[in-house]
Design a protein around this motif. Structure first.
Motif, PDB file in Angstrom:
ATOM      1  N   PHE A  94       5.265   0.027   5.854  1.00  0.00           N
ATOM      2  CA  PHE A  94       4.091   1.138   5.876  1.00  0.00           C
ATOM      3  C   PHE A  94       3.180   1.130   4.562  1.00  0.00           C
ATOM      4  O   PHE A  94       2.134   1.669   4.499  1.00  0.00           O
ATOM      5  N   LYS A  95       3.879   0.653   3.493  1.00  0.00           N
ATOM      6  CA  LYS A  95       3.007   0.703   2.057  1.00  0.00           C
ATOM      7  C   LYS A  95       2.359  -0.586   2.187  1.00  0.00           C
ATOM      8  O   LYS A  95       1.476  -0.895   1.115  1.00  0.00           O
ATOM      9  N   THR A  96       2.492  -1.413   3.318  1.00  0.00           N
ATOM     10  CA  THR A  96       1.458  -2.642   3.391  1.00  0.00           C
ATOM     11  C   THR A  96       0.335  -2.494   4.067  1.00  0.00           C
ATOM     12  O   THR A  96      -0.353  -3.487   4.143  1.00  0.00           O
ATOM     13  N   ILE A  97       0.251  -1.704   4.743  1.00  0.00           N
ATOM     14  CA  ILE A  97      -1.020  -1.154   5.294  1.00  0.00           C
ATOM     15  C   ILE A  97      -2.349  -1.223   4.545  1.00  0.00           C
ATOM     16  O   ILE A  97      -2.134  -0.395   3.413  1.00  0.00           O
ATOM     17  N   SER A  98      -3.276  -2.082   4.870  1.00  0.00           N
ATOM     18  CA  SER A  98      -4.326  -2.251   3.750  1.00  0.00           C
ATOM     19  C   SER A  98      -5.142  -0.911   3.777  1.00  0.00           C
ATOM     20  O   SER A  98      -5.430   0.005   4.647  1.00  0.00           O
ATOM     21  N   GLY A  99      -5.822  -0.578   2.414  1.00  0.00           N
ATOM     22  CA  GLY A  99      -6.284   0.674   2.261  1.00  0.00           C
ATOM     23  C   GLY A  99      -5.260   1.884   1.336  1.00  0.00           C
ATOM     24  O   GLY A  99      -4.286   1.231   0.964  1.00  0.00           O
ATOM     25  N   THR A 100      -5.961   2.904   1.323  1.00  0.00           N
ATOM     26  CA  THR A 100      -5.114   3.854   0.560  1.00  0.00           C
ATOM     27  C   THR A 100      -4.276   4.656   1.613  1.00  0.00           C
ATOM     28  O   THR A 100      -4.178   4.556   2.669  1.00  0.00           O
ATOM     29  N   MET A 101      -3.295   5.754   0.879  1.00  0.00           N
ATOM     30  CA  MET A 101      -2.303   6.625   1.698  1.00  0.00           C
ATOM     31  C   MET A 101      -3.029   7.658   2.518  1.00  0.00           C
ATOM     32  O   MET A 101      -2.449   8.200   3.235  1.00  0.00           O
ATOM     33  N   GLY A 102      -4.476   7.528   2.249  1.00  0.00           N
ATOM     34  CA  GLY A 102      -5.224   8.488   3.210  1.00  0.00           C
ATOM     35  C   GLY A 102      -5.058   8.079   4.558  1.00  0.00           C
ATOM     36  O   GLY A 102      -5.414   9.142   5.385  1.00  0.00           O
ATOM     37  N   LEU A 103      -5.021   6.810   4.795  1.00  0.00           N
ATOM     38  CA  LEU A 103      -5.053   6.293   6.280  1.00  0.00           C
ATOM     39  C   LEU A 103      -3.438   6.885   6.793  1.00  0.00           C
ATOM     40  O   LEU A 103      -3.601   7.522   7.855  1.00  0.00           O
ATOM     41  N   SER A 104      -2.544   6.417   6.384  1.00  0.00           N
ATOM     42  CA  SER A 104      -1.148   6.844   6.956  1.00  0.00           C
ATOM     43  C   SER A 104      -1.140   8.609   6.806  1.00  0.00           C
ATOM     44  O   SER A 104      -0.492   8.981   7.459  1.00  0.00           O
ATOM     45  N   GLY A 105      -1.625   9.083   5.725  1.00  0.00           N
ATOM     46  CA  GLY A 105      -1.327  10.619   5.551  1.00  0.00           C
ATOM     47  C   GLY A 105      -2.224  11.286   6.720  1.00  0.00           C
ATOM     48  O   GLY A 105      -1.782  12.664   7.097  1.00  0.00           O
ATOM     49  N   CYS A 106      -3.414  10.867   7.507  1.00  0.00           N
ATOM     50  CA  CYS A 106      -4.060  11.607   8.317  1.00  0.00           C
ATOM     51  C   CYS A 106      -3.630  11.241   9.768  1.00  0.00           C
ATOM     52  O   CYS A 106      -3.729  12.218  10.536  1.00  0.00           O
ATOM     53  N   VAL A 107      -3.251  10.003  10.024  1.00  0.00           N
ATOM     54  CA  VAL A 107      -2.893   9.659  11.610  1.00  0.00           C
ATOM     55  C   VAL A 107      -1.650  10.244  11.964  1.00  0.00           C
ATOM     56  O   VAL A 107      -0.912  10.531  11.107  1.00  0.00           O
ATOM     57  N   ASP A 108      -1.630  10.377  13.126  1.00  0.00           N
ATOM     58  CA  ASP A 108      -0.426  10.739  13.834  1.00  0.00           C
ATOM     59  C   ASP A 108       0.838   9.938  13.969  1.00  0.00           C
ATOM     60  O   ASP A 108       1.730  10.435  14.092  1.00  0.00           O
ATOM     61  N   GLY A 109       0.512   8.737  13.681  1.00  0.00           N
ATOM     62  CA  GLY A 109       1.539   7.896  13.561  1.00  0.00           C
ATOM     63  C   GLY A 109       1.074   6.347  13.205  1.00  0.00           C
ATOM     64  O   GLY A 109      -0.307   6.019  13.462  1.00  0.00           O
ATOM     65  N   SER A 110       1.840   5.316  12.735  1.00  0.00           N
ATOM     66  CA  SER A 110       1.557   4.320  12.349  1.00  0.00           C
ATOM     67  C   SER A 110       2.694   3.252  12.853  1.00  0.00           C
ATOM     68  O   SER A 110       3.830   3.527  12.834  1.00  0.00           O
ATOM     69  N   TYR A 111       2.020   2.105  13.309  1.00  0.00           N
ATOM     70  CA  TYR A 111       3.058   0.944  13.325  1.00  0.00           C
ATOM     71  C   TYR A 111       2.697  -0.437  12.705  1.00  0.00           C
ATOM     72  O   TYR A 111       1.586  -0.480  12.386  1.00  0.00           O
ATOM     73  N   VAL A 112       3.846  -1.225  12.175  1.00  0.00           N
ATOM     74  CA  VAL A 112       3.573  -2.273  11.591  1.00  0.00           C
ATOM     75  C   VAL A 112       4.402  -3.710  12.147  1.00  0.00           C
ATOM     76  O   VAL A 112       5.453  -3.222  12.717  1.00  0.00           O
ATOM     77  N   LEU A 113       3.623  -4.520  12.609  1.00  0.00           N
ATOM     78  CA  LEU A 113       4.340  -5.445  13.285  1.00  0.00           C
ATOM     79  C   LEU A 113       4.543  -6.797  11.883  1.00  0.00           C
ATOM     80  O   LEU A 113       3.623  -7.059  11.612  1.00  0.00           O
ATOM     81  N   VAL A 114       5.803  -7.020  11.806  1.00  0.00           N
ATOM     82  CA  VAL A 114       6.089  -8.072  10.656  1.00  0.00           C
ATOM     83  C   VAL A 114       7.056  -9.000  11.437  1.00  0.00           C
ATOM     84  O   VAL A 114       8.021  -9.014  12.137  1.00  0.00           O
ATOM     85  N   GLU A 115       6.548 -10.448  11.359  1.00  0.00           N
ATOM     86  CA  GLU A 115       7.197 -11.712  11.572  1.00  0.00           C
ATOM     87  C   GLU A 115       8.428 -11.852  10.791  1.00  0.00           C
ATOM     88  O   GLU A 115       8.281 -11.539   9.542  1.00  0.00           O
TER      89      GLU A 115
END
Length: 352
Positions: free
Chosen positions: A181-202
């Protein structure tokens, strides 16, 4: 400058009010709110998003999880109509009225909110809006916590207002981190506000085998093995079977026998133990009664509570004339159709 007073809610109000429960879009994965799906370029995020839209539109399982059928709208902002057509034909060969598309939209703070709000007004069963990609609806490349949080807040508030799920397709950074989740482009403001995050990793670039990580406010953390084949993502791990919330059925069946109950939550737990086994917690049983008040009423069970000498007294009354099931036993029927009987879901149980 005059300041507004805080609007305070009493502890009693919070504990005894039946608030509207969130209905899942995808059981244990997605609920009304704002979500991010991030991954490296060309990893297959758009295919996964299309798969989600089709599953919701048809009411079919998504990655082995039940969905709530409804209207889905896909904003394919990086596609043209020809490419979009090719993708749709990989999933269905007959059009469905529950699925619609757009290849252009306004941006945040410049019309997008109005466009989505109009969708909510014109589509009575709107459940899902996918925005592919996030950057296409942002007017600036300014990267700051404040800007990220502000943009997400606009969409989050809109999702809450309309009671829908909004999904944002986004990119991950090139750097590696043990926490995906720390690889999501942008600041922690994105993850901090949304209700959930998904990351797809090969597992490695181009392998089409990987892991879908998920974290959110309304579900437990997810780490799901997946593989991409024939334009679909498939789960390679075992997924816990869907189980209905049978709390109301269990209370209903108990009250068909008891007819009336007046006493403490502890006393009610003892009755539940004798009928179903397991160990029950008075505070959680009381919470579940509050949260299922309306459903219990449709089954002829009226729940009320009052304070007496500092203690809470629970009253349950059963009236067969108000029972939509006419007194038929419900809990055992559901459990017998799904396997070995267990203590009612929503009544937390600890092994003796």
């Amino acid at each position: 400058m005059q300041q507004n007073e805080l609007k305070l809610c009493s502890c009693e109000y919070i504990m005894e009010t039946e608030f509207k429960k969130k209905r899942y879009l995808v059981d244990q994965m997605l609920y009304p709110g704002l979500y991010i799906l991030a991954g490296a370029p060309k990893v297959g995020k758009s295919w996964l998003a299309m798969q989600l839209c089709v599953s919701v539109a048809l009411g079919e399982q998504f990655l082995k999880h039940e969905t709530s059928q409804g209207q889905a709208v896909y904003l394919a902002l990086e596609d043209d109509e020809g490419r979009l057509q090719d993708r749709v034909y990989e999933f269905i060969d007959v059009p469905t009225e529950n699925l619609e598309f757009a290849i252009a939209s306004d941006t945040i703070d410049s019309g997008l909110e109005s466009q989505i709000r109009t969708l909510g007004e014109t589509h009575s069963n709107l459940k899902l809006v996918i925005i592919d990609t996030m950057q296409k609806v942002r007017e600036t490349t300014d990267i700051s916590y404040a800007k990220d949080y502000k943009d997400m807040s606009v969409l989050k508030n809109l999702a809450t207002e309309l009671g829908i799920t909004i999904g944002l397709i986004h990119h991950t950074c090139k750097h590696f981190d043990d926490d995906p989740f720390k690889t999501i482009s942008g600041t922690m403001g994105l993850s901090g506000c949304v209700d959930g995050s998904y990351v797809l990793v090969e597992s490695h670039r181009g392998s089409r085998v990987g892991t879908l990580y998920g974290v959110g406010r309304d579900f437990e953390n997810i780490e799901m093995g997946v593989v991409f084949r024939d334009c679909h993502w498939y789960v390679t791990d075992n997924v816990e079977p869907f189980r209905r919330d049978t709390f109301s059925f269990a209370i209903h069946d108990l009250m068909v026998e008891q007819v009336s109950f007046v006493g403490s939550a502890t006393a009610l737990c003892e009755l539940l133990y004798r009928k179903y086994g397991g160990q029950y917690f008075p505070n959680r049983v009381t919470r579940d009664l509050v949260q299922h008040t309306e459903e219990l009423m449709t089954l002829g069970v009226k729940f009320t509570s009052r304070r007496s000498h500092g203690s809470r007294i629970i009253r349950l009354e059963y009236d067969i004339s108000g029972d939509a099931k006419s007194g038929a036993l419900l809990y055992s029927e559901v459990e017998n159709s799904t396997g070995t009987p267990n203590p009612p879901k929503a009544l937390p149980m600890v092994s003796a």
